[in-house]
Write a protein that holds these residues in place. Structure first.
Motif, PDB file in Angstrom:
ATOM      1  N   ALA A  21       0.836  -1.208   0.000  1.00  7.39           N
ATOM      2  CA  ALA A  21       0.000   0.000   0.000  1.00  7.39           C
ATOM      3  C   ALA A  21       0.870   1.258   0.000  1.00  7.39           C
ATOM      4  N   TYR A  25       0.960   4.316  -2.826  1.00 12.57           N
ATOM      5  CA  TYR A  25       0.956   5.724  -2.416  1.00 12.57           C
ATOM      6  C   TYR A  25       2.135   6.470  -3.044  1.00 12.57           C
ATOM      7  N   PRO A  67       0.036   5.286   3.939  1.00 11.68           N
ATOM      8  CA  PRO A  67      -0.413   4.186   4.800  1.00 11.68           C
ATOM      9  C   PRO A  67       0.454   4.005   6.050  1.00 11.68           C
TER      10      PRO A  67
END
Length: 98
Positions: A21, A25, A67
């Motif tokens: 994640a 990003y 995240p």
């Protein structure tokens, strides 16, 4: 321009679980022109991001969407500086108009 230093505050296992994640990003921030370099620190106790072309409030908003920040996996230290010299051939994004 900013140097952002991330310091992990959890186990590498938790970092590794969130890494996919985090990479999505990062990809989005590179595509938007917000980040110009990123990678892990050695030894692997965090990472470094070089950001450009924004004011500090915008950077803080962008970093809050990471995240790693949302899951409280890392702390962030931000150093702002003005690049007055660049290596030949290095092109940086043009700063936004104030």
């Amino acid at each position: 321009m900013y140097i952002v230093t991330l310091t992990y505050c959890v186990s590498h296992e938790r970092i590794d679980d969130a890494l996919p994640a985090h990479r999505v990003y990062l990809d989005a921030q590179f595509a938007a022109g917000n980040f110009i370099a990123a990678g892990p620190k050695l030894p692997r106790d965090g990472g470094v991001i070089v950001a450009s072309n924004m004011d500090r409030a915008r950077l803080d908003t962008i970093l809050a969407a990471d995240p790693f920040a949302q899951q409280e996996l890392a702390t962030y230290a931000v150093t702002e500086f003005k690049a007055t010299r660049l290596a030949p051939g290095l092109n940086l994004p043009v700063p936004e108009a104030s």
